[in-house]
Design a protein around this motif. Structure first.
Motif, PDB file in Angstrom:
ATOM      1  N   GLU A 109       0.824  -1.209   0.000  1.00 24.35           N
ATOM      2  CA  GLU A 109       0.000   0.000   0.000  1.00 24.35           C
ATOM      3  C   GLU A 109       0.860   1.262   0.000  1.00 24.35           C
ATOM      4  O   GLU A 109       0.537   2.243  -0.681  1.00 24.35           O
ATOM      5  N   LEU A 110       1.943   1.254   0.759  1.00 28.40           N
ATOM      6  CA  LEU A 110       2.806   2.430   0.804  1.00 28.40           C
ATOM      7  C   LEU A 110       3.518   2.622  -0.536  1.00 28.40           C
ATOM      8  O   LEU A 110       3.714   3.751  -0.991  1.00 28.40           O
ATOM      9  N   LYS A 111       3.884   1.528  -1.181  1.00 29.39           N
ATOM     10  CA  LYS A 111       4.476   1.629  -2.514  1.00 29.39           C
ATOM     11  C   LYS A 111       3.479   2.240  -3.497  1.00 29.39           C
ATOM     12  O   LYS A 111       3.840   3.089  -4.321  1.00 29.39           O
ATOM     13  N   VAL A 112       2.231   1.811  -3.410  1.00 34.53           N
ATOM     14  CA  VAL A 112       1.193   2.359  -4.287  1.00 34.53           C
ATOM     15  C   VAL A 112       1.080   3.864  -4.097  1.00 34.53           C
ATOM     16  O   VAL A 112       0.995   4.627  -5.069  1.00 34.53           O
ATOM     17  N   LEU A 113       1.086   4.304  -2.841  1.00 33.55           N
ATOM     18  CA  LEU A 113       0.987   5.731  -2.551  1.00 33.55           C
ATOM     19  C   LEU A 113       2.108   6.507  -3.227  1.00 33.55           C
ATOM     20  O   LEU A 113       1.867   7.525  -3.897  1.00 33.55           O
ATOM     21  N   TYR A 114       3.341   6.032  -3.094  1.00 32.54           N
ATOM     22  CA  TYR A 114       4.473   6.780  -3.643  1.00 32.54           C
ATOM     23  C   TYR A 114       4.641   6.584  -5.148  1.00 32.54           C
ATOM     24  O   TYR A 114       5.292   7.395  -5.802  1.00 32.54           O
ATOM     25  N   ARG A 115       4.046   5.548  -5.699  1.00 29.76           N
ATOM     26  CA  ARG A 115       4.034   5.434  -7.161  1.00 29.76           C
ATOM     27  C   ARG A 115       3.122   6.481  -7.785  1.00 29.76           C
ATOM     28  O   ARG A 115       3.292   6.858  -8.937  1.00 29.76           O
ATOM     29  N   VAL A 116       2.150   6.944  -6.996  1.00 24.45           N
ATOM     30  CA  VAL A 116       1.255   8.004  -7.474  1.00 24.45           C
ATOM     31  C   VAL A 116       1.891   9.369  -7.253  1.00 24.45           C
ATOM     32  O   VAL A 116       1.863  10.229  -8.132  1.00 24.45           O
ATOM     33  N   THR A 117       2.459   9.599  -6.079  1.00 24.57           N
ATOM     34  CA  THR A 117       3.131  10.871  -5.795  1.00 24.57           C
ATOM     35  C   THR A 117       4.353  10.626  -4.927  1.00 24.57           C
ATOM     36  O   THR A 117       4.265   9.958  -3.899  1.00 24.57           O
ATOM     37  N   ARG A 118       5.477  11.181  -5.356  1.00 20.83           N
ATOM     38  CA  ARG A 118       6.677  11.035  -4.536  1.00 20.83           C
ATOM     39  C   ARG A 118       6.786  12.162  -3.517  1.00 20.83           C
ATOM     40  O   ARG A 118       7.695  12.181  -2.694  1.00 20.83           O
ATOM     41  N   ALA A 119       5.855  13.129  -3.607  1.00 14.27           N
ATOM     42  CA  ALA A 119       5.690  14.179  -2.590  1.00 14.27           C
ATOM     43  C   ALA A 119       6.925  15.055  -2.402  1.00 14.27           C
ATOM     44  O   ALA A 119       7.216  15.484  -1.283  1.00 14.27           O
ATOM     45  N   ARG A 120       7.623  15.333  -3.472  1.00 14.14           N
ATOM     46  CA  ARG A 120       8.762  16.245  -3.385  1.00 14.14           C
ATOM     47  C   ARG A 120       8.296  17.676  -3.632  1.00 14.14           C
ATOM     48  O   ARG A 120       7.549  17.942  -4.569  1.00 14.14           O
TER      49      ARG A 120
END
Length: 282
Positions: A109-120
């Motif tokens: 789930e956390l990988k999915v989140l960061y695949r959508v946005t890396r939040a930089r």
């Protein structure tokens, strides 16, 4: 002082009516914590770099723990794509680099989140509205993939005199282990009030792998369950752990003239901390 690398020096002065003055300088030491708001030393640390027992306690093994049935990476991905259609996601190489730095694999789930946005921040071009959009989509101030960290005990500072008086216990029906920190608590954001949000990979007996917990900045031990999964959290399906009050002997006992009167009276099998204070006439 500059050459010695000392920023400040505590001192006390005794001034007699005659004008005679005795000045005592208290130089910093690894063996003594500084005082708070006064020149007098704090706790005496007999062994340098030693830690209070609660800060050495590791979480219990969680081999039987499983993700919650509500964990749905595909639903999570669709929801985040709808909310953040223009976001720049992390590459597999960036996710792998984060895992290597942390020394632990990220849950799906956390990988999915960061695949959508890396939040930089640089991806948002200093656009506060875009940053607010991510906050609303993820329901927290999301850390970038580069800023993920493990909430081990060392990340929760507490003075020796207070830390040594903390009790660490995990109830049989607890969803979150009552430890100071864990190698399985991956902090991925904040709530805007100074508290950290983490994915929990070392849940309590009644918890789920990947549940979302909150580490309060006002507490040093344990965490609060927010949701059974990241999917639940993003979809605003929160789960609050019910804490039942039990009539049990205290885990921390204070023996002094104003509390428990004897060590014998305070002793019981579950006692974690015993503080012996002052008796009348002592």
């Amino acid at each position: 002082m500059t050459e010695a690398g000392v920023d400040d020096v505590s001192f006390s002065a005794k001034i007699e009516p005659s004008g005679t003055t005795v000045l005592r300088l208290l130089s910093p030491s690894l063996a003594v914590e500084p005082g708070i708001g006064n020149p007098h030393p704090g706790a005496l640390i007999l062994i340098e770099d030693s830690l209070p027992e609660p800060w050495r306690r590791l979480p219990d093994p969680t081999h039987e723990a499983r993700p919650a049935s509500s964990a749905d990476p595909e639903l999570l991905k669709r929801t985040l794509r709808e909310r953040l259609p223009d976001a720049i996601g992390a590459t597999e190489e960036e996710i792998a680099a984060a895992e290597a730095r942390l020394g632990v694999g990220l849950p799906e789930e956390l990988k999915v989140l960061y695949r959508v946005t890396r939040a930089r921040w640089e991806d948002w071009g200093d656009d506060y509205e875009m940053a607010d959009g991510v906050f609303e989509a993820v329901r927290c101030e999301l850390s970038s993939v580069d800023d993920l960290y493990i909430a081990e005990a060392s990340t929760r500072h507490c003075r020796w005199e207070h830390a040594a008086m903390e009790a660490v216990v995990t109830r049989p029906d607890a969803a979150v282990q009552g430890v100071v920190g864990s190698p399985g608590w991956i902090v991925f954001g904040e709530n805007g009030g100074g508290d950290q949000l983490a994915v929990d990979l070392t849940p309590g007996p009644r918890g789920h792998t990947g549940q979302i917990i909150l580490l309060s900045h006002e507490e040093s031990v344990g965490a609060e369950l927010l949701a059974d999964s990241l999917t639940d959290w993003v979809l605003d399906r929160e789960t609050h752990e019910r804490r039942h009050r039990r009539e049990e002997p205290p885990l921390v006992a204070h023996v002094n003239h104003a509390s428990i009167k004897s060590v014998r009276e305070a002793a019981h099998p579950g006692l974690e901390v015993l503080s012996i204070g002052v008796w009348d006439g002592a």
